[in-house]
Each structure stands twice: as structure tokens, then as C-alpha cells.
Design a protein around this motif. Structure first.
Motif, PDB file in Angstrom:
ATOM      1  N   ASP A 107       0.138   8.840  -0.603  1.00  0.00           N
ATOM      2  CA  ASP A 107       0.733  10.020  -1.224  1.00  0.00           C
ATOM      3  C   ASP A 107       0.042  11.251  -0.658  1.00  0.00           C
ATOM      4  O   ASP A 107      -1.142  11.464  -0.901  1.00  0.00           O
ATOM      5  CB  ASP A 107       0.576   9.950  -2.741  1.00  0.00           C
ATOM      6  CG  ASP A 107       1.196  11.139  -3.453  1.00  0.00           C
ATOM      7  OD1 ASP A 107       2.076  11.787  -2.858  1.00  0.00           O
ATOM      8  OD2 ASP A 107       0.792  11.410  -4.594  1.00  0.00           O
ATOM      9  N   CYS A 109       0.852  -1.193   0.000  1.00  0.00           N
ATOM     10  CA  CYS A 109       0.000   0.000   0.000  1.00  0.00           C
ATOM     11  C   CYS A 109       0.892   1.250   0.000  1.00  0.00           C
ATOM     12  O   CYS A 109       1.926   1.298   0.652  1.00  0.00           O
ATOM     13  CB  CYS A 109      -0.869  -0.030   1.246  1.00  0.00           C
ATOM     14  SG  CYS A 109      -1.835   1.431   1.514  1.00  0.00           S
ATOM     15  N   PHE A 157      -3.111   4.161  -2.400  1.00  0.00           N
ATOM     16  CA  PHE A 157      -3.087   3.200  -3.494  1.00  0.00           C
ATOM     17  C   PHE A 157      -2.899   1.807  -2.911  1.00  0.00           C
ATOM     18  O   PHE A 157      -1.964   1.568  -2.154  1.00  0.00           O
ATOM     19  CB  PHE A 157      -1.934   3.550  -4.442  1.00  0.00           C
ATOM     20  CG  PHE A 157      -1.521   2.451  -5.357  1.00  0.00           C
ATOM     21  CD1 PHE A 157      -2.296   2.101  -6.437  1.00  0.00           C
ATOM     22  CD2 PHE A 157      -0.352   1.753  -5.132  1.00  0.00           C
ATOM     23  CE1 PHE A 157      -1.904   1.082  -7.294  1.00  0.00           C
ATOM     24  CE2 PHE A 157       0.049   0.748  -5.981  1.00  0.00           C
ATOM     25  CZ  PHE A 157      -0.736   0.410  -7.052  1.00  0.00           C
ATOM     26  N   TRP A 183      -8.023   2.842  -5.337  1.00  0.00           N
ATOM     27  CA  TRP A 183      -7.627   4.174  -4.892  1.00  0.00           C
ATOM     28  C   TRP A 183      -8.623   4.716  -3.879  1.00  0.00           C
ATOM     29  O   TRP A 183      -9.824   4.591  -4.050  1.00  0.00           O
ATOM     30  CB  TRP A 183      -7.584   5.152  -6.063  1.00  0.00           C
ATOM     31  CG  TRP A 183      -6.502   4.896  -7.041  1.00  0.00           C
ATOM     32  CD1 TRP A 183      -6.574   4.137  -8.156  1.00  0.00           C
ATOM     33  CD2 TRP A 183      -5.178   5.412  -6.995  1.00  0.00           C
ATOM     34  NE1 TRP A 183      -5.377   4.136  -8.814  1.00  0.00           N
ATOM     35  CE2 TRP A 183      -4.501   4.912  -8.126  1.00  0.00           C
ATOM     36  CE3 TRP A 183      -4.489   6.239  -6.127  1.00  0.00           C
ATOM     37  CZ2 TRP A 183      -3.175   5.228  -8.394  1.00  0.00           C
ATOM     38  CZ3 TRP A 183      -3.181   6.553  -6.401  1.00  0.00           C
ATOM     39  CH2 TRP A 183      -2.540   6.050  -7.512  1.00  0.00           C
ATOM     40  N   ARG A 212     -11.813   1.760  -8.320  1.00  0.00           N
ATOM     41  CA  ARG A 212     -10.974   0.679  -8.840  1.00  0.00           C
ATOM     42  C   ARG A 212     -10.603   0.985 -10.279  1.00  0.00           C
ATOM     43  O   ARG A 212     -11.455   1.247 -11.118  1.00  0.00           O
ATOM     44  CB  ARG A 212     -11.705  -0.660  -8.773  1.00  0.00           C
ATOM     45  CG  ARG A 212     -10.809  -1.779  -9.271  1.00  0.00           C
ATOM     46  CD  ARG A 212     -11.403  -3.128  -9.098  1.00  0.00           C
ATOM     47  NE  ARG A 212     -10.473  -4.116  -9.649  1.00  0.00           N
ATOM     48  CZ  ARG A 212     -10.717  -5.391  -9.735  1.00  0.00           C
ATOM     49  NH1 ARG A 212     -11.869  -5.854  -9.298  1.00  0.00           N
ATOM     50  NH2 ARG A 212      -9.839  -6.200 -10.248  1.00  0.00           N
ATOM     51  N   GLU A 213      -9.310   0.956 -10.553  1.00  0.00           N
ATOM     52  CA  GLU A 213      -8.786   1.161 -11.903  1.00  0.00           C
ATOM     53  C   GLU A 213      -7.906  -0.035 -12.240  1.00  0.00           C
ATOM     54  O   GLU A 213      -6.745  -0.100 -11.833  1.00  0.00           O
ATOM     55  CB  GLU A 213      -7.973   2.452 -11.981  1.00  0.00           C
ATOM     56  CG  GLU A 213      -8.776   3.698 -11.756  1.00  0.00           C
ATOM     57  CD  GLU A 213      -7.913   4.942 -11.742  1.00  0.00           C
ATOM     58  OE1 GLU A 213      -6.678   4.821 -11.854  1.00  0.00           O
ATOM     59  OE2 GLU A 213      -8.473   6.026 -11.604  1.00  0.00           O
ATOM     60  N   LYS A 253      -9.159   8.496  -2.462  1.00  0.00           N
ATOM     61  CA  LYS A 253      -8.688   9.866  -2.665  1.00  0.00           C
ATOM     62  C   LYS A 253      -9.388  10.786  -1.671  1.00  0.00           C
ATOM     63  O   LYS A 253     -10.586  10.705  -1.475  1.00  0.00           O
ATOM     64  CB  LYS A 253      -8.942  10.322  -4.097  1.00  0.00           C
ATOM     65  CG  LYS A 253      -8.163   9.473  -5.089  1.00  0.00           C
ATOM     66  CD  LYS A 253      -8.225  10.000  -6.472  1.00  0.00           C
ATOM     67  CE  LYS A 253      -7.388   9.078  -7.364  1.00  0.00           C
ATOM     68  NZ  LYS A 253      -7.215   9.564  -8.681  1.00  0.00           N
ATOM     69  N   SER A 264      -3.817  10.576  -1.380  1.00  0.00           N
ATOM     70  CA  SER A 264      -4.221   9.412  -2.160  1.00  0.00           C
ATOM     71  C   SER A 264      -3.632   8.160  -1.530  1.00  0.00           C
ATOM     72  O   SER A 264      -2.467   8.149  -1.133  1.00  0.00           O
ATOM     73  CB  SER A 264      -3.712   9.507  -3.597  1.00  0.00           C
ATOM     74  OG  SER A 264      -4.251  10.627  -4.233  1.00  0.00           O
ATOM     75  N   SER A 305     -14.137   4.407  -2.655  1.00  0.00           N
ATOM     76  CA  SER A 305     -12.978   3.843  -3.352  1.00  0.00           C
ATOM     77  C   SER A 305     -13.232   3.763  -4.854  1.00  0.00           C
ATOM     78  O   SER A 305     -14.354   3.628  -5.314  1.00  0.00           O
ATOM     79  CB  SER A 305     -12.657   2.460  -2.805  1.00  0.00           C
ATOM     80  OG  SER A 305     -13.756   1.601  -3.001  1.00  0.00           O
ATOM     81  N   ARG A 312      -5.821  -1.858  -9.431  1.00  0.00           N
ATOM     82  CA  ARG A 312      -5.491  -0.903  -8.371  1.00  0.00           C
ATOM     83  C   ARG A 312      -6.766  -0.392  -7.714  1.00  0.00           C
ATOM     84  O   ARG A 312      -7.787  -0.232  -8.360  1.00  0.00           O
ATOM     85  CB  ARG A 312      -4.712   0.267  -8.944  1.00  0.00           C
ATOM     86  CG  ARG A 312      -3.406  -0.140  -9.568  1.00  0.00           C
ATOM     87  CD  ARG A 312      -2.774   1.036 -10.233  1.00  0.00           C
ATOM     88  NE  ARG A 312      -3.664   1.560 -11.279  1.00  0.00           N
ATOM     89  CZ  ARG A 312      -3.343   1.659 -12.543  1.00  0.00           C
ATOM     90  NH1 ARG A 312      -2.164   1.284 -12.942  1.00  0.00           N
ATOM     91  NH2 ARG A 312      -4.183   2.142 -13.419  1.00  0.00           N
TER      92      ARG A 312
END
Length: 93
Positions: free
Chosen positions: A34, A31, A43, A87, A81-82, A89, A41, A79, A85
Motif C-alpha cells: 500500500d 502479500c 502486509f 507489517w 506482527r499483529e 511500514k 506499508s 517488522s 499479519r
């Protein structure tokens, strides 16, 4: 999977490994957080196995709540999801 361990008294014990938890912990351990001027963020790499993915989906709200409690100056969206991943934010209050 299991592993036999012999103690000092020559007693053999069997330790069993839960592969689902192992895959889940491996993905979560990478994990990344950032923190920038006005945004934060988080991740999380999505686990590869379906059972570990279900465990992560079940824990998303708990993870979001934990991130929010650790960073009270930010508010977080749900959350995102990409691909492989996940995220979280947040924006500064």
C-alpha cells in the motif's frame, strides 16, 4: 506427498512436494503493498504451520532488505506482527 509421472519413454519419475514451502509460498503470495502520499506499508499474511512460520521469521531481514532496495525513497522500521499479519511500514525520506 509425492506424485508419479510417466514420461513418453514409459519411465516413471516421482516428484515430491515440500508442504512447508507450499504453505510458505501460499501465505507470501497474498502479500499486499500500500503506497500512500508519505508512507508505504507491506502486509504479509503469516503462514499457518509452525515450520513455515519459522521460515518466514528467518527471512524477515532479507524481505526487509528487498523491500528497501525496491523502494529507495522510503526508510523502513522493523517488522511488526499483529495476530496473523506481518507489517513492514515505511516513511518517505
Amino acid at each position: 506427498m509425492s506424485e508419479s509421472i510417466t514420461s513418453i519413454d514409459n519411465q516413471t519419475t516421482v516428484t515430491k512436494f515440500n508442504l512447508t514451502l507450499k504453505n510458505f509460498n501460499y501465505a507470501i503470495s497474498s502479500c499486499t503493498v500500500d503506497i500512500r502520499q508519505d508512507s508505504l506499508s507491506v502486509f504479509i499474511k503469516y503462514p499457518k504451520t509452525q515450520q513455515a512460520q519459522k521460515l518466514l521469521r528467518d527471512m524477515e531481514e532479507h524481505i526487509k532488505e528487498e523491500i528497501s532496495s525496491q523502494n529507495p525513497n522510503y526508510y523502513f522500521s522493523s517488522s511488526i506482527r499483529e495476530g496473523s499479519r506481518l507489517w513492514f511500514k515505511g516513511a518517505r525520506r
